[in-house]
Design a protein around this motif. Sequence first.
Motif, PDB file in Angstrom:
ATOM      1  N   THR A 202       0.859  -1.136  -0.226  1.00  0.00           N
ATOM      2  CA  THR A 202      -0.052  -0.027   0.100  1.00  0.00           C
ATOM      3  C   THR A 202       0.822   1.212   0.021  1.00  0.00           C
ATOM      4  O   THR A 202       0.495   2.270  -0.978  1.00  0.00           O
ATOM      5  CB  THR A 202      -0.932  -0.024   1.172  1.00  0.00           C
ATOM      6  OG1 THR A 202      -1.660  -1.134   1.189  1.00  0.00           O
ATOM      7  CG2 THR A 202      -1.598   1.270   1.150  1.00  0.00           C
TER       8      THR A 202
ATOM      9  N   TYR B  97       4.267   1.518  -6.623  1.00  0.00           N
ATOM     10  CA  TYR B  97       3.994   2.223  -7.571  1.00  0.00           C
ATOM     11  C   TYR B  97       3.668   1.279  -8.872  1.00  0.00           C
ATOM     12  O   TYR B  97       2.852   1.559  -9.740  1.00  0.00           O
ATOM     13  CB  TYR B  97       5.129   3.268  -8.053  1.00  0.00           C
ATOM     14  CG  TYR B  97       5.405   4.349  -7.086  1.00  0.00           C
ATOM     15  CD1 TYR B  97       4.522   5.195  -6.844  1.00  0.00           C
ATOM     16  CD2 TYR B  97       6.422   4.279  -6.429  1.00  0.00           C
ATOM     17  CE1 TYR B  97       4.760   6.076  -5.731  1.00  0.00           C
ATOM     18  CE2 TYR B  97       6.706   5.249  -5.337  1.00  0.00           C
ATOM     19  CZ  TYR B  97       5.849   6.233  -5.003  1.00  0.00           C
ATOM     20  OH  TYR B  97       5.974   7.172  -4.084  1.00  0.00           O
TER      21      TYR B  97
ATOM     22  N   ARG C 115       0.127   0.527  -7.986  1.00  0.00           N
ATOM     23  CA  ARG C 115      -0.702   1.927  -8.129  1.00  0.00           C
ATOM     24  C   ARG C 115      -1.096   1.903  -9.657  1.00  0.00           C
ATOM     25  O   ARG C 115      -2.109   2.213 -10.033  1.00  0.00           O
ATOM     26  CB  ARG C 115      -0.037   3.017  -7.541  1.00  0.00           C
ATOM     27  CG  ARG C 115      -0.656   4.322  -7.999  1.00  0.00           C
ATOM     28  CD  ARG C 115       0.340   5.072  -8.968  1.00  0.00           C
ATOM     29  NE  ARG C 115      -0.453   6.368  -9.113  1.00  0.00           N
ATOM     30  CZ  ARG C 115      -0.998   6.460 -10.586  1.00  0.00           C
ATOM     31  NH1 ARG C 115      -1.074   5.748 -11.477  1.00  0.00           N
ATOM     32  NH2 ARG C 115      -1.591   7.778 -10.467  1.00  0.00           N
ATOM     33  N   ASP C 116       0.138   1.770 -10.515  1.00  0.00           N
ATOM     34  CA  ASP C 116      -0.026   1.775 -11.902  1.00  0.00           C
ATOM     35  C   ASP C 116      -1.097   0.572 -12.579  1.00  0.00           C
ATOM     36  O   ASP C 116      -1.769   0.983 -13.381  1.00  0.00           O
ATOM     37  CB  ASP C 116       1.492   1.993 -12.653  1.00  0.00           C
ATOM     38  CG  ASP C 116       2.108   3.009 -12.249  1.00  0.00           C
ATOM     39  OD1 ASP C 116       1.555   4.122 -11.835  1.00  0.00           O
ATOM     40  OD2 ASP C 116       3.325   3.145 -12.567  1.00  0.00           O
TER      41      ASP C 116
ATOM     42  N   GLU D 110     -10.108  -0.187  -1.977  1.00  0.00           N
ATOM     43  CA  GLU D 110      -9.157  -0.515  -1.172  1.00  0.00           C
ATOM     44  C   GLU D 110      -9.494  -0.708   0.245  1.00  0.00           C
ATOM     45  O   GLU D 110     -10.307  -0.015   0.626  1.00  0.00           O
ATOM     46  CB  GLU D 110      -8.026   0.651  -1.300  1.00  0.00           C
ATOM     47  CG  GLU D 110      -6.893   0.350  -0.375  1.00  0.00           C
ATOM     48  CD  GLU D 110      -5.912   1.639  -0.429  1.00  0.00           C
ATOM     49  OE1 GLU D 110      -4.866   1.718   0.385  1.00  0.00           O
ATOM     50  OE2 GLU D 110      -6.157   2.661  -1.094  1.00  0.00           O
TER      51      GLU D 110
ATOM     52  N   SER E 250      -0.866   6.098   1.507  1.00  0.00           N
ATOM     53  CA  SER E 250      -1.539   4.722   0.438  1.00  0.00           C
ATOM     54  C   SER E 250      -1.134   5.479  -0.877  1.00  0.00           C
ATOM     55  O   SER E 250      -1.950   6.509  -1.159  1.00  0.00           O
ATOM     56  CB  SER E 250      -2.779   4.470   0.503  1.00  0.00           C
ATOM     57  OG  SER E 250      -3.195   3.627  -0.513  1.00  0.00           O
ATOM     58  N   VAL E 251      -0.281   4.772  -1.715  1.00  0.00           N
ATOM     59  CA  VAL E 251      -0.045   5.247  -3.066  1.00  0.00           C
ATOM     60  C   VAL E 251      -1.227   4.584  -3.981  1.00  0.00           C
ATOM     61  O   VAL E 251      -1.499   4.978  -5.147  1.00  0.00           O
ATOM     62  CB  VAL E 251       1.297   4.905  -3.474  1.00  0.00           C
ATOM     63  CG1 VAL E 251       2.318   5.410  -2.874  1.00  0.00           C
ATOM     64  CG2 VAL E 251       1.488   3.525  -3.647  1.00  0.00           C
ATOM     65  N   ILE E 252      -2.020   3.564  -3.472  1.00  0.00           N
ATOM     66  CA  ILE E 252      -3.169   3.006  -4.157  1.00  0.00           C
ATOM     67  C   ILE E 252      -4.597   4.037  -4.164  1.00  0.00           C
ATOM     68  O   ILE E 252      -5.247   4.207  -5.100  1.00  0.00           O
ATOM     69  CB  ILE E 252      -3.426   1.579  -3.465  1.00  0.00           C
ATOM     70  CG1 ILE E 252      -2.311   0.978  -3.475  1.00  0.00           C
ATOM     71  CG2 ILE E 252      -4.522   1.328  -4.436  1.00  0.00           C
ATOM     72  CD1 ILE E 252      -1.666   0.555  -4.777  1.00  0.00           C
TER      73      ILE E 252
END
Length: 145
Positions: free
Chosen positions: A78, A82, A85-86, A97, A113-115
């Motif tokens: 999380t 990346y 995320r991508d 999420e 959270s990058v998500i």
Amino acid sequence: MKILVLHGPNLNLLGKREPGLYGTGSLEEINASLQELACELGVEIGFMQSNHEGVLVDKLHTASAEYDAVVFNPGAFTHYSYALRDAVAAIALPVVEVHITNIHAREEFRCLSVIAPVAAGQITGFGALGYQLALRAAVGLVTGQ
């Protein structure tokens, strides 16, 4: 309608791993409760857990061939993946999420959270109940209700 429930790293240890934080219920128990709810909601559900980032990326890439939405607990990924995320951003499926603990009330590194910016929404801090809330949200996103 079919929903994918995707579990990230270390979630296979639920019930044993830090039960004071994550509870005493196992991943199998969470999945069983989700299966029961899916039957009530009239939807199909699939499950997958992996401790490997690339496996999770691959599953997200192929999810649209079989599923209408994703409930995703990326675990520790999380905060820095990346690649995940991508992958979430690249697919044309709503992704909800979910986290068992409130990541925003934990250690500083867990607060990000990058998500979240590419997910349809985030449910955090409700224990195993969060998965049920996330499943209901995913169904609502697909049906528009």
